[in-house]
Scaffold this active site. Structure first.
Site, PDB file in Angstrom:
ATOM      1  N   SER A 179      46.373  70.663  47.915  1.00 31.40           N
ATOM      2  CA  SER A 179      46.493  70.142  46.551  1.00 31.40           C
ATOM      3  C   SER A 179      47.041  68.724  46.617  1.00 31.40           C
ATOM      4  CB  SER A 179      47.447  71.013  45.729  1.00 31.40           C
ATOM      5  OG  SER A 179      47.823  70.311  44.571  1.00 31.40           O
ATOM      6  N   HIS A 237      41.928  70.464  46.423  1.00 29.53           N
ATOM      7  CA  HIS A 237      42.332  71.066  45.152  1.00 29.53           C
ATOM      8  C   HIS A 237      42.873  69.964  44.243  1.00 29.53           C
ATOM      9  CE1 HIS A 237      43.744  74.483  42.701  1.00 29.53           C
ATOM     10  NE2 HIS A 237      44.838  73.767  42.483  1.00 29.53           N
ATOM     11  N   ASP A 240      44.425  69.049  40.656  1.00 30.52           N
ATOM     12  CA  ASP A 240      45.134  69.611  39.504  1.00 30.52           C
ATOM     13  C   ASP A 240      45.077  68.654  38.318  1.00 30.52           C
ATOM     14  OD1 ASP A 240      46.317  72.114  40.558  1.00 30.52           O
ATOM     15  OD2 ASP A 240      47.274  70.743  41.970  1.00 30.52           O
ATOM     16  N   MET A 245      46.168  67.962  34.588  1.00 28.70           N
ATOM     17  CA  MET A 245      47.198  68.411  33.629  1.00 28.70           C
ATOM     18  C   MET A 245      47.215  67.471  32.439  1.00 28.70           C
ATOM     19  SD  MET A 245      50.302  69.310  36.197  1.00 28.70           S
ATOM     20  CE  MET A 245      50.020  70.125  37.776  1.00 28.70           C
ATOM     21  N   HIS A 268      41.163  72.277  39.220  1.00 31.81           N
ATOM     22  CA  HIS A 268      41.990  73.250  38.500  1.00 31.81           C
ATOM     23  C   HIS A 268      42.442  72.613  37.194  1.00 31.81           C
ATOM     24  CE1 HIS A 268      46.076  75.664  38.622  1.00 31.81           C
ATOM     25  NE2 HIS A 268      45.306  76.014  37.600  1.00 31.81           N
ATOM     26  N   MET A 271      44.391  72.436  34.003  1.00 31.82           N
ATOM     27  CA  MET A 271      45.539  72.979  33.259  1.00 31.82           C
ATOM     28  C   MET A 271      45.620  72.192  31.962  1.00 31.82           C
ATOM     29  SD  MET A 271      48.056  73.446  36.509  1.00 31.82           S
ATOM     30  CE  MET A 271      47.007  72.400  37.489  1.00 31.82           C
ATOM     31  N   MET A 323      47.916  82.371  39.899  1.00 30.41           N
ATOM     32  CA  MET A 323      49.033  81.432  40.023  1.00 30.41           C
ATOM     33  C   MET A 323      50.266  82.161  40.558  1.00 30.41           C
ATOM     34  SD  MET A 323      48.021  78.418  39.223  1.00 30.41           S
ATOM     35  CE  MET A 323      49.635  77.634  39.332  1.00 30.41           C
ATOM     36  N   ASP A 352      47.757  79.989  44.328  1.00 35.59           N
ATOM     37  CA  ASP A 352      48.200  78.607  44.118  1.00 35.59           C
ATOM     38  C   ASP A 352      49.662  78.571  43.705  1.00 35.59           C
ATOM     39  OD1 ASP A 352      48.428  75.921  43.519  1.00 35.59           O
ATOM     40  OD2 ASP A 352      47.049  75.966  41.815  1.00 35.59           O
TER      41      ASP A 352
HETATM   42  C1  DX5 Z   1      50.859  73.658  40.155  1.00 38.39           C
HETATM   43  C2  DX5 Z   1      49.539  73.324  40.794  1.00 38.39           C
HETATM   44  C3  DX5 Z   1      49.496  73.506  42.248  1.00 38.39           C
HETATM   45  C4  DX5 Z   1      50.498  72.683  43.032  1.00 38.39           C
HETATM   46  C5  DX5 Z   1      50.895  73.497  44.212  1.00 38.39           C
HETATM   47  O1  DX5 Z   1      50.687  73.783  38.792  1.00 38.39           O
HETATM   48  O2  DX5 Z   1      48.499  74.085  40.237  1.00 38.39           O
HETATM   49  O3  DX5 Z   1      48.181  73.308  42.754  1.00 38.39           O
HETATM   50  O4  DX5 Z   1      50.019  71.452  43.482  1.00 38.39           O
HETATM   51  O5  DX5 Z   1      51.911  72.834  44.870  1.00 38.39           O
HETATM   52  P1  DX5 Z   1      52.889  73.596  45.862  1.00 38.39           P
HETATM   53  O6  DX5 Z   1      52.053  74.092  46.995  1.00 38.39           O
HETATM   54  O7  DX5 Z   1      53.865  72.521  46.245  1.00 38.39           O
HETATM   55  O8  DX5 Z   1      53.524  74.712  45.088  1.00 38.39           O
HETATM   56 ZN    ZN Z   2      46.505  74.028  41.207  1.00 40.19          ZN
END
Ligand code: DX5
Ligand code: ZN
Length: 236
Positions: A21, A46, A48, A50, A79, A81, A150, A188
């Protein structure tokens, strides 16, 4: 089945994928870091996304993904969010996302959206936050290509793994078996060298790793350590 495999039932299968990620990456050196993880056994990147509404944090939009797309051949695992993901899926697809995962909690149109994602040629993914039971996926089981469990509250890297996620991974795997579906199971959040094998044994086919790869001095080396651990090389 060959005898050799029957005698080692707890050995992790080779096919478990690593999805670094880049939330925790150094964006000043992002192309170099992606190349490093690619060389050392990563399968997906990956990404993310947000929006500051579904989660209390903001990251990037399609432009960043389109720019990164030119720098690597790894599969882009996006991903989302964000609230109302149906409004943005096409833009992320056009930017180069190959797996598009949204949160079940973020839309009232999950089934329609899964169909739409597949119609774009992308793989469709659905994610459940820690408060959402696996049973909520039951009636959709044939409609997605990836189930993202998650193991932290979505929003930030570097959080601690929630142990109940292991039970949810087992339940998701049982759902796949029961339904005859073929989706991948992804975990994740909070993955470390200490719990990665446990997550794979519980059913994860794809393991997202953020801070445990990028908050180290050498992200390539860290990826390789995870790869070796998952392949069983470290215990040989
Ligand atoms: C959190 C993300 C993850 C995050 C994971 O909301 O969806 O993908 O980057 O990071 P670590 O591995 O540090 O928990
Ligand atoms: Zn993620």
């Amino acid at each position: 089945m060959p005898t050799e495999l029957r005698l080692r039932p707890r050995r992790i299968r080779m096919a478990v994928k690593i999805a670094p990620s880049v939330l925790s990456a150094d964006f000043g050196r992002i192309a170099e870091q992606i190349a490093d993880v690619e060389r050392n056994g990563a399968s997906y990147v990956h990404l993310d996304v947000m929006d500051g509404r579904f989660v209390p944090n903001i990251t990037w939009g399609p432009k960043v993904i389109a720019d990164l797309r030119k720098r690597t051949s790894l599969v882009f695992d996006c991903h989302l969010m964000i609230v109302e993901p149906e409004r943005y899926v096409d833009r992320f697809r056009d930017a180069g996302a190959e797996i598009i995962t949204f949160h079940l909690e973020a839309t009232t149109q999950a089934h329609r959206l899964l169909e739409h994602i597949r119609s774009t040629g992308a793989k469709s993914g659905i994610s459940i936050s820690p408060q959402t039971p696996v049973a909520m996926l039951e009636d959709l089981a044939g409609d997605f290509d990836l189930a993202l469990v998650m193991s932290v509250n979505p929003g930030f890297g570097g959080q601690r793994f929630i142990p109940h996620a292991l039970e949810k991974l087992r339940e998701t795997k049982a759902l796949r078996e029961r339904s005859g579906a073929t989706f991948e199971i992804e975990v994740d959040g909070g993955i470390t060298l200490d719990n990665v094998r446990g997550a794979a044994e519980a059913g994860a086919d794809v393991i997202v790793i953020g801070s445990a790869i990028f908050d180290t001095p050498d992200c390539g080396r860290a990826t390789k350590q995870f790869r070796e651990l998952l392949d069983g090389a470290a215990s040989r």
